[in-house]
Design a protein around this motif. Structure first.
Motif, short mmCIF file in Angstrom:
data_model
loop_
_atom_site.label_atom_id
_atom_site.label_comp_id
_atom_site.label_asym_id
_atom_site.label_seq_id
_atom_site.Cartn_x
_atom_site.Cartn_y
_atom_site.Cartn_z
N GLN A 19 9.67 8.57 48.54
CA GLN A 19 8.92 9.34 49.53
C GLN A 19 7.78 10.15 48.93
O GLN A 19 6.95 10.70 49.67
N ALA A 20 7.73 10.26 47.61
CA ALA A 20 6.76 11.15 46.95
C ALA A 20 5.31 10.97 47.42
O ALA A 20 4.60 11.96 47.62
N PRO A 21 4.82 9.72 47.63
CA PRO A 21 3.42 9.57 48.07
C PRO A 21 3.15 10.15 49.46
O PRO A 21 1.98 10.37 49.82
N HIS A 48 -0.09 15.12 38.88
CA HIS A 48 -1.18 15.57 39.76
C HIS A 48 -1.95 14.40 40.38
O HIS A 48 -2.71 14.60 41.33
N ASP A 49 -1.74 13.19 39.86
CA ASP A 49 -2.36 12.03 40.48
C ASP A 49 -1.78 11.77 41.86
O ASP A 49 -2.45 11.18 42.72
N ILE A 50 -0.54 12.19 42.09
CA ILE A 50 0.10 11.96 43.38
C ILE A 50 0.21 13.25 44.18
O ILE A 50 0.20 13.23 45.41
N TRP A 51 0.33 14.40 43.47
CA TRP A 51 0.39 15.71 44.11
C TRP A 51 -0.72 16.60 43.54
O TRP A 51 -0.48 17.48 42.70
N PRO A 52 -1.96 16.40 43.98
CA PRO A 52 -3.09 17.14 43.40
C PRO A 52 -3.02 18.64 43.63
O PRO A 52 -3.65 19.41 42.87
#
Length: 507
Positions: free
Chosen positions: A206-208, A239-243
């Motif tokens: 679910q992270a994305p 940070h690529d997925i959670w900036p």
């Protein structure tokens, strides 16, 4: 909508106004509130709470009339009755929830009573910490209103005879306030999962879909979660997925050993916020960005006493002596280690929680956690604390530019004398002899007693480097995966034997 902008109930808003009175007066007010609420319980009647409330010196009278307890003694005499469904034992009403806790060294589960009053007090402290973020440099309020990933125990609680039991983080997540629900991740469905690996896999899946700005949890498990996300989606950093990831709220163990490993997963620095949330209550929190310690929750739902952690008050096994003399908040000194006694809104009375703290600022009531009463080494009078160990390892690993996220230490025989055996976790190339020598040298500087004993009865220091997964695998073998579980920094007795057998079979 930013979380900070949400209007709060008037009762909570009133509680958030920090009183100008002295710490002593605040604590006595808390004590009287606890005594008044519990005076008609079986415990309150036995120990004459009404008489204490009418005393000119209620704090001293409380200490005179009410005995001190550890878990075994209070469970044997009082708490076992609440598990049998009896009401009004140590706190009004029936106890409907219990936090299952085994600390970091014992295998048998402890049943710590959790009441609505305690959870309400914990929430007030949480809100205070949240509001303190407005004083942090470079704070962006928009980030506060984004997702909060809270990696805790399962909200699927065990059902007993009239009660539910589980991890405190699971109980807390199950009772998340309605106004916090939009921000809370991983959400109720995933939080309910009992298998840690399945839960982690679902979070990775679910992270994305989430925009996370806060991560909350024990460092080892948060690091594992982020590593899995980076590996799954072939990212350079989290940070690529959670900036918008900006904050890490952690507690329970020193963060320093994990910091180097964490920074490898980041594209930009995080703001680290320390908390002190035990199964027995929300004890302290960091309310200033550059504070050396955490502010005790002295005007909420816990009455504190402090027992100097020395040979006059504790035996060689870390047990408090009957002659121990606790002091109150206005009697403590900076730079001295104390074991904590707490009385809470869940019916813990003069209860030794097993942690030791040191005051870094008496006026602000700020403390650091220095270890546990059972987790220290004093085979021959070296009085080595977990704080000493953390600091020595941090200095040594920085000098060698290696990451050592986990470690544990044991006292072992060495001929007719003694030695310390270190086990450290690292996936870097580490010269074990060099690391051992550097740790030893730093400990001699940090601890005078240690330096003296290294010239006499403490003859040797040994160190073994192990892969990081060995430590996590051992916790898994004990059923201590995820949630608030942490690896013990000192191993003794059966746990040491189990560990030695485990690594012998693995290596």
């Amino acid at each position: 909508m930013a979380l900070i902008e949400i209007s709060l109930p008037k009762t909570i808003a009133k509680a958030l106004r920090l009183p100008a009175s002295s710490p002593r007066r605040q604590q006595l007010k808390v004590l009287k509130k606890l005594l008044k609420k519990a005076r008609f319980t079986e415990f309150g009647q036995r120990y004459r709470f009404d008489e204490i409330m009418l005393s000119r010196h209620p704090g001293k009278k409380f200490q005179q009339l009410v005995p001190t307890y550890n878990y075994n003694s209070i469970y044997k005499e009082w708490w076992h009755k609440t598990l049998e469904g009896k009401p009004d034992i140590c706190w009004p009403g029936k106890i409907k929830y219990y936090a299952l806790s085994s600390g970091t060294s014992e295998s048998a589960s402890k049943y710590i009573p959790i009441t609505e009053d305690l959870l309400k007090g914990n929430r007030v402290v949480m809100i205070k910490q949240l509001l303190s973020l407005r004083h942090y440099d470079g704070i962006h309020y928009s980030n506060i209103g984004k997702g909060w990933l809270m990696l805790g125990g399962s909200t699927q609680l065990q059902k007993g005879r009239g009660y539910y039991a589980g991890d405190l983080s699971g109980i807390t997540a199950k009772k998340v306030p309605f106004w916090f629900t939009p921000f809370y991740k991983p959400g109720k469905k995933i939080a309910k999962m009992t298998d840690w690996n399945d839960k982690l896999d679902e979070i990775v899946e679910q992270a994305p879909n989430w925009d996370i700005s806060f991560v909350v949890g024990v460092p080892a498990w948060i690091q594992m979660c982020m590593e899995k996300i980076i590996e799954r989606y072939k990212l350079k950093s989290i940070h690529d997925i959670w900036p918008n990831l900006s904050f890490f709220v952690h507690g329970g163990v020193s963060f320093e050993p994990y910091k180097k490993g964490f920074e490898k997963l980041l594209a930009k620095p995080l703001t680290y916020i320390e908390t002190y949330l035990a199964s027995e209550g929300f004890i302290a929190y960091q309310d200033r960005q550059y504070a050396k310690g955490m502010k005790l929750s002295i005007n909420d739902h816990i009455f504190f006493e402090f027992v100097p952690f020395d040979d006059e008050n504790f035996d060689a096994e870390g047990n408090m002596l009957p002659s121990a003399e606790p002091c109150m908040i206005h009697e403590v000194e900076e730079g001295r280690d104390y074991a904590i006694l707490i009385s809470t809104s869940a019916g813990a009375w003069r209860y030794l929680i097993g942690d030791t703290v040191r005051f870094t600022d008496v006026d602000r009531c700020e403390v650091i956690i220095t270890g546990r009463t059972k987790h220290f080494l004093s085979l021959v009078g070296e009085h080595l604390s977990v704080d000493n160990m953390n600091r020595a390892l941090q200095l040594a690993s920085e000098e060698m530019n290696v990451s050592v996220p986990e470690f544990t230490v044991a006292g072992i025989p060495h001929g007719t004398f003694f030695a310390h055996q270190w086990y450290v976790a690292s996936d870097d190339h580490v010269d074990a002899d060099q690391l051992c020598s550097k740790i030893d040298q730093h400990l001699k500087v940090l601890n005078d007693d240690y330096a003296v004993e290294r010239t006499s009865a403490l003859k040797e220091v040994k160190l073994q480097v192990l892969p990081e997964h060995i430590f996590m695998d051992f916790l898994a073998s004990k059923g201590k995966v995820g949630g608030q579980h942490k690896f013990p920094r000192v191993l003794k007795g059966n746990m040491l034997q189990d560990w030695q057998t485990f690594i012998n079979n693995k290596i």
